[in-house]
Design an enzyme around this catalytic site. Sequence first.
Site, PDB file in Angstrom:
ATOM      1  N   TYR B  26      -0.819  -6.444  -6.860  1.00  0.00           N
ATOM      2  CA  TYR B  26      -0.889  -5.004  -7.116  1.00  0.00           C
ATOM      3  C   TYR B  26      -0.049  -4.633  -8.326  1.00  0.00           C
ATOM      4  O   TYR B  26      -0.416  -3.746  -9.117  1.00  0.00           O
ATOM      5  CB  TYR B  26      -0.412  -4.233  -5.883  1.00  0.00           C
ATOM      6  CG  TYR B  26      -0.407  -2.737  -6.075  1.00  0.00           C
ATOM      7  CD1 TYR B  26      -1.608  -2.022  -6.118  1.00  0.00           C
ATOM      8  CD2 TYR B  26       0.782  -2.036  -6.244  1.00  0.00           C
ATOM      9  CE1 TYR B  26      -1.610  -0.653  -6.308  1.00  0.00           C
ATOM     10  CE2 TYR B  26       0.797  -0.669  -6.442  1.00  0.00           C
ATOM     11  CZ  TYR B  26      -0.411   0.025  -6.472  1.00  0.00           C
ATOM     12  OH  TYR B  26      -0.407   1.385  -6.677  1.00  0.00           O
ATOM     13  N   GLU B  84      13.948  -4.195  -1.757  1.00  0.00           N
ATOM     14  CA  GLU B  84      13.308  -5.014  -2.790  1.00  0.00           C
ATOM     15  C   GLU B  84      11.794  -4.807  -2.799  1.00  0.00           C
ATOM     16  O   GLU B  84      11.199  -4.653  -3.864  1.00  0.00           O
ATOM     17  CB  GLU B  84      13.639  -6.495  -2.548  1.00  0.00           C
ATOM     18  CG  GLU B  84      12.988  -7.484  -3.498  1.00  0.00           C
ATOM     19  CD  GLU B  84      13.492  -7.395  -4.929  1.00  0.00           C
ATOM     20  OE1 GLU B  84      14.586  -6.840  -5.145  1.00  0.00           O
ATOM     21  OE2 GLU B  84      12.795  -7.877  -5.834  1.00  0.00           O
ATOM     22  N   GLY B  94      -2.797   5.410   4.081  1.00  0.00           N
ATOM     23  CA  GLY B  94      -3.153   6.758   4.518  1.00  0.00           C
ATOM     24  C   GLY B  94      -2.839   7.020   5.981  1.00  0.00           C
ATOM     25  O   GLY B  94      -3.240   8.046   6.537  1.00  0.00           O
ATOM     26  N   ILE B  97       2.142   4.646   7.304  1.00  0.00           N
ATOM     27  CA  ILE B  97       2.893   3.419   7.592  1.00  0.00           C
ATOM     28  C   ILE B  97       4.006   3.194   6.565  1.00  0.00           C
ATOM     29  O   ILE B  97       5.112   2.783   6.917  1.00  0.00           O
ATOM     30  CB  ILE B  97       1.928   2.217   7.677  1.00  0.00           C
ATOM     31  CG1 ILE B  97       0.953   2.429   8.845  1.00  0.00           C
ATOM     32  CG2 ILE B  97       2.703   0.904   7.842  1.00  0.00           C
ATOM     33  CD1 ILE B  97      -0.180   1.419   8.933  1.00  0.00           C
ATOM     34  N   GLY B  98       3.726   3.479   5.294  1.00  0.00           N
ATOM     35  CA  GLY B  98       4.760   3.348   4.266  1.00  0.00           C
ATOM     36  C   GLY B  98       5.931   4.286   4.542  1.00  0.00           C
ATOM     37  O   GLY B  98       7.099   3.888   4.443  1.00  0.00           O
ATOM     38  N   ASN B 125       3.128   3.563 -11.723  1.00  0.00           N
ATOM     39  CA  ASN B 125       2.695   3.666 -10.325  1.00  0.00           C
ATOM     40  C   ASN B 125       2.904   5.092  -9.802  1.00  0.00           C
ATOM     41  O   ASN B 125       3.738   5.358  -8.933  1.00  0.00           O
ATOM     42  CB  ASN B 125       3.462   2.646  -9.485  1.00  0.00           C
ATOM     43  CG  ASN B 125       2.867   2.457  -8.096  1.00  0.00           C
ATOM     44  OD1 ASN B 125       1.932   3.162  -7.716  1.00  0.00           O
ATOM     45  ND2 ASN B 125       3.419   1.532  -7.345  1.00  0.00           N
ATOM     46  N   TYR B 132       7.699   8.869  -3.389  1.00  0.00           N
ATOM     47  CA  TYR B 132       9.157   8.756  -3.306  1.00  0.00           C
ATOM     48  C   TYR B 132       9.834  10.095  -3.571  1.00  0.00           C
ATOM     49  O   TYR B 132      10.814  10.456  -2.934  1.00  0.00           O
ATOM     50  CB  TYR B 132       9.675   7.692  -4.287  1.00  0.00           C
ATOM     51  CG  TYR B 132       9.170   6.294  -3.997  1.00  0.00           C
ATOM     52  CD1 TYR B 132       8.927   5.879  -2.690  1.00  0.00           C
ATOM     53  CD2 TYR B 132       8.945   5.378  -5.024  1.00  0.00           C
ATOM     54  CE1 TYR B 132       8.468   4.592  -2.421  1.00  0.00           C
ATOM     55  CE2 TYR B 132       8.497   4.093  -4.763  1.00  0.00           C
ATOM     56  CZ  TYR B 132       8.258   3.702  -3.463  1.00  0.00           C
ATOM     57  OH  TYR B 132       7.811   2.437  -3.195  1.00  0.00           O
TER      58      TYR B 132
END
Lengths: 161, 161
Positions: B26, B84, B94, B97-98, B125, B132
């Site tokens: 990615y 990291e 979506g 989970i992140g 990104n 964030y």
Amino acid sequence: MATTIRTAAPADIPQILAFIRALAAYEREPDAVTATEADLLRDGFGPNPFYFCLIADHGGHPAGFAFYFFNYSTWKGRPGLYLEDLFVHPEFRGLGIGKALLQRVAAIAIEKNCPRLQWEVLDWNTPAIDFYRAMGAEFLDEWRNVRVSGDALQLLAGADL
Amino acid sequence: MATTIRTAAPADIPQILAFIRALAAYEREPDAVTATEADLLRDGFGPNPFYFCLIADHGGHPAGFAFYFFNYSTWKGRPGLYLEDLFVHPEFRGLGIGKALLQRVAAIAIEKNCPRLQWEVLDWNTPAIDFYRAMGAEFLDEWRNVRVSGDALQLLAGADL
């Protein structure tokens, strides 16, 4: 006069804290240091230290320090060496002491089989940037540093404020 | 389906390596990963681990991971938590989970009395940057990341090439 580089001992902690404060002042954050001698003793000199420190003595006087720890490269599958602080007291500059400290840190990285030595530099600190470039460093400017701290960290963790 | 977040075990190492490779792809560096399962076992599951890892399971399937270790703030006199890698497999995006992984990492930082949670993001990104920022992160763009590796590291250490 000769420069010698040695591993810091607990007796060096007042000097380490003085270096940390002097570096913070140079970085235009003179009031940012809240660390105490007790913090540095607890975290650097127990059975599983969070950091390591080298002291450069010149003519018998502490002239500078390098403060480091290990990070981890998921790509390489190896710890890397992260240099948190590198500082030479102004009255000892121009004697190659910063270079000697950086070289010793690089030698420790090689000895520990670390594929990388990394650190950060403030974008206005051109003397340091030029020095690092001359030492073979590359600048990873596509990566932005992100931080959550204080109330934002508490909120993210789901704590009640 | 429910998401659960748990501490990784040695049996998760093949999955962790798969996540590391997927994240490298990615990040447009699909061939950068040379880490092996043996590397990750040695460095993450011994008596003094160099890293820690959380796995997010969704409906019984591993959906993402967070890979972290501790750095050190000389200003605060405390270890900080350094994230990291944070990755959610595309087919599980979506679903929050992140965010759940980041929240758990923040909770660990609080539990360990870390004043800061830090990480890096690639400047292109934008979905991650927006995410964030929404999570309360600040961007420390005055700091440039510097690295010495490979032959330059050997040379700096004074090794013969």
